[in-house]
Structure formats: C-alpha cells, structure tokens
Design an enzyme around this catalytic site. Sequence first.
Site, PDB file in Angstrom:
ATOM      1  N   HIS A  99      33.344  23.763  26.594  1.00  0.00           N
ATOM      2  CA  HIS A  99      35.791  23.446  25.817  1.00  0.00           C
ATOM      3  C   HIS A  99      36.295  24.022  25.451  1.00  0.00           C
ATOM      4  O   HIS A  99      36.455  24.374  26.715  1.00  0.00           O
ATOM      5  CB  HIS A  99      34.167  23.949  23.849  1.00  0.00           C
ATOM      6  CG  HIS A  99      32.511  22.628  23.865  1.00  0.00           C
ATOM      7  ND1 HIS A  99      32.906  21.970  23.223  1.00  0.00           N
ATOM      8  CD2 HIS A  99      31.814  23.600  23.858  1.00  0.00           C
ATOM      9  CE1 HIS A  99      31.448  20.758  23.290  1.00  0.00           C
ATOM     10  NE2 HIS A  99      30.851  22.387  23.504  1.00  0.00           N
ATOM     11  N   GLU A 124      32.785  27.781  19.149  1.00  0.00           N
ATOM     12  CA  GLU A 124      32.410  27.825  20.389  1.00  0.00           C
ATOM     13  C   GLU A 124      32.693  28.254  21.664  1.00  0.00           C
ATOM     14  O   GLU A 124      31.990  29.116  22.482  1.00  0.00           O
ATOM     15  CB  GLU A 124      31.234  26.467  20.954  1.00  0.00           C
ATOM     16  CG  GLU A 124      30.133  26.726  21.545  1.00  0.00           C
ATOM     17  CD  GLU A 124      29.312  25.082  22.038  1.00  0.00           C
ATOM     18  OE1 GLU A 124      28.966  25.031  23.120  1.00  0.00           O
ATOM     19  OE2 GLU A 124      29.678  24.271  21.412  1.00  0.00           O
ATOM     20  N   HIS A 179      27.687  27.844  27.111  1.00  0.00           N
ATOM     21  CA  HIS A 179      27.823  27.259  25.327  1.00  0.00           C
ATOM     22  C   HIS A 179      27.149  28.030  24.311  1.00  0.00           C
ATOM     23  O   HIS A 179      26.189  28.923  24.383  1.00  0.00           O
ATOM     24  CB  HIS A 179      27.469  25.468  26.050  1.00  0.00           C
ATOM     25  CG  HIS A 179      28.065  24.603  26.945  1.00  0.00           C
ATOM     26  ND1 HIS A 179      28.631  23.896  26.011  1.00  0.00           N
ATOM     27  CD2 HIS A 179      28.506  25.162  27.508  1.00  0.00           C
ATOM     28  CE1 HIS A 179      29.973  23.311  26.918  1.00  0.00           C
ATOM     29  NE2 HIS A 179      28.672  23.993  28.314  1.00  0.00           N
ATOM     30  N   GLU A 185      22.650  27.200  26.610  1.00  0.00           N
ATOM     31  CA  GLU A 185      22.737  27.242  24.984  1.00  0.00           C
ATOM     32  C   GLU A 185      22.547  29.018  24.410  1.00  0.00           C
ATOM     33  O   GLU A 185      21.548  28.985  23.973  1.00  0.00           O
ATOM     34  CB  GLU A 185      22.870  26.366  24.018  1.00  0.00           C
ATOM     35  CG  GLU A 185      22.775  25.491  24.889  1.00  0.00           C
ATOM     36  CD  GLU A 185      23.869  24.649  24.659  1.00  0.00           C
ATOM     37  OE1 GLU A 185      24.443  25.771  23.072  1.00  0.00           O
ATOM     38  OE2 GLU A 185      24.527  23.762  24.350  1.00  0.00           O
TER      39      GLU A 185
END
Length: 447
Positions: A9, A23, A78, A144
């Site tokens: 992102h 995030e 992430h 993640e």
Amino acid sequence: MKLYLDPGHGGSDPGAQGNGLREKDIALDIALKIRSILRNNYENVEIRMSRTSDISKSLAQRTNEANSWGADYYLSIHCNAYNGSAEGYEDFIHSSLSDFSASAKYQDIMHAEIINVNQLRNRGQKKANFHVLREATMPSLLTENGFIDNGHDVALMKQSSWRQKVAQGHVKGLARAFNLKRKSEEPKTIYKVIAGSFKTKENAEERESYLRSKGIESFIYSITISGELWYRVQAGAFSSRENAEIRLVEVKNTGVHDAYIAAEETSSNQTDDAGYSILGQTFLSPEHMNQYVKQINPNAIELGYYYLEFGEYYGIRGDIAFAQAMHETDFLRFTGTVKPNQNNFCGLGTTGPDNPGASFDTPSDGVLAHIQHLFAYASTKPLPAKYPLIDPRFDLVNRGSATTWVALNGKWAVPGTTYGQSILNLYERNINATMQNLEKILREIKS
C-alpha cells in the site's frame, strides 16, 4: 543476493485500518527495519524497495521494477483485517505453484523463522492469486503480519520492539534461505599518529592549530592515563603501518618532534565488550564523520562537531554515537518514523507511527540529548553541570545498566539482539572509509 522489498500500500491507499493504525505505516516500518538489519549485518545483499516513504505506487509498477532489476526474491510485507475476531500470522505464495517449487521451499524457511518470534497465532502457509505473486518472475512471498482490527494483534503492532522482532524473523529466514554470510569478525590493527599529548586543552589546541597551518589535518581527543586526564592531538589513522610512518615523518618535518605511532586493535563486529565501552575517547574527527555520511547522503547536515564536542565533555565515544545516529536515521535520510524537523537523531521516545518521539529545537540540542542518554546508560555518576539536562528520558534509565554498545541490546532497542553490533558495524565502515581516503592522499603524495 538481490532482494526486492515491498511494503504494501502507501500514499492514497492506506490498506487495512483499525485501532488508529494504518497497514501502510506498519508495513513500511517493518520493511525499513528489515533493510537496516540486512545492510548492517550481512554481506553481498542488494536491496531495492518499492517505497521508502508514504507514496502511492501501483502493483504493476512494483512487479515491473522488480522484474527489470532482476531481483532474486520478491518479499511483500502486509498486515490483515477482517471483522475484529480473526487473528494471527499467515504467508502466501502463488496458487499455481507446487509444494516443491523454489517459492515453496523458501516459504517453509521464512514461515518457521517468523512464527518463531512474532507471538501471533499460526494461521499457516497458504497460496493465493495475488498480483505481486503472479506477476513477479522470481520466487516471491507475501507475509500478513497480524490483524490490525484485532485487540491482541494490534497491542503488539503498536510496539516498536515487536515490529523489530518481526523484521528480525524475516531476516533470519532470508539468511537461511539464501545462505547469507554475516560480515567479517576478523581483528584489524589501526595505526594512529599522535602529534603530542598535553595536560591542558589550550596547549593541545595550539598544537592542532599549528599543524593545520602546515596543511596537516588533526583533531583533539581526551584520554585518562593512571587517573589523569590528557589531551592528545591525532594527525591520522591508517591500516598500514608504512603509511602511518610516512605521515609521522611529515608531522616531524614541521618541527613536532614528540609525535609517535600508537597501534590499536579493532574488529568489524566488535563483540568484545572490554574493547568497546560507551565511555572513552573519540577516534574520528568531525570532518571524517561528516565526509562519511555525505558519501551516502550528500544532503546530510553536518553533526560531527557536536558529537565530538559533547562526547568529549561527557566522556562518551562520540564517533560511535554518530554511527548510532546514522543507524537510527538511515544516514540522516529519516526514512522511518522520526522526521528531520524533530532533531531526534537517536529515536528518543519513539515507539512507532503513532508516537514519533521527542523533538528538540536545534540539531545541537538533539545531539546533546543523545549523548546525555548514553551517559545515563554508561555511568552512575551525576550528570556534569556545564549543559542543562534536555534528555526527557534520562531519569527513566537504569543508571549504569549498559556500559558497552553491545549491552544496549534489549535496552535501547527491544529485543534488538543485534542492535549494538549493527552500530559497531557502521562505525567500522566509517573507519575503513576514512583510512582509504587518507591512504589515497598519501599515495598521491608519494607518486
């Protein structure tokens, strides 16, 4: 090994959000920590990041960049979100790959190392058709690191020490997967040219000024011998005794007949606590400190004088403190949480994106606070009174609890198991760069 490191992102895309966190910020902080650990502790690793700040970048731009660069591995960082009830860590390779592929083999290693340290529920190793996994032409992994909307996970995410721990887990996985070699620990000898030792600083300053008038760069540092304080004038340091002897002749030709060579042993990782006390003399001159950082960041402000001046007053190794500042600020590029206008060169009070830590009015104050904080760790003596106490966390330190740089592991940086070694590696690189520059000048003089 060429690593393409991709914090997910960024910019207009915050990613998952929850509990006041985004995030994009968590991913960037972990990725920057991964880069720092790799750079400071391992050889032959090239790193390119999709972003080092809060900018927008498309998925296609990221994979195209990695592919055209010829990366050996694509690692995307992430964190997750669902409905507040899901929690834990999971990682992904592309859904088309077999369990015997290179990506799967690397995933096995990375997963084991990360889950070993991250204090999260293990959600397992998975496969998915994510763009970065599908379009990257090299082995790739997407991690993640917890759920940002889950109470348990977010309590960890908010801790800088936890993000450091997660970064270390990623690095341990990379080191195992790609057989990365740690930087050398072989001892080296440095030959210092001492152009006089004096009981008063005024006499040392007079000698330094005289040498500079003769075109010989020098600087002053203090040293305690048999309980007495002396001021030494140093006119160079070399890895070759032959070059040190050439400089010694130059110094003596100016009429300074009490000059001599002092040999000192050092090592690149410097894990011998006895040799690397936080308290002690400063080896590098302000010019050498400033020159070193500007080789990496030409726009860096000049802090060398402050680290020498305050280091000398408090008896702190100012040149190694300078290396610590370079470690904390990515060579004064401030690619992490702390921003340039804070003048916070050592990360005082910084815990993450939600708490960037202390701010100081001037660069001089920022360095002074840094040195005072080191004094708190390294000494139980009262703080000398010449300067006001501006370190806001001085009284929070367990006085005298870290007398060496390696002893800062788990204290300045938590868990930070290689924090002190990383600082000392940077210091060694600064020494080597300085010696190479001086030896180049001497070779030119000889020719």
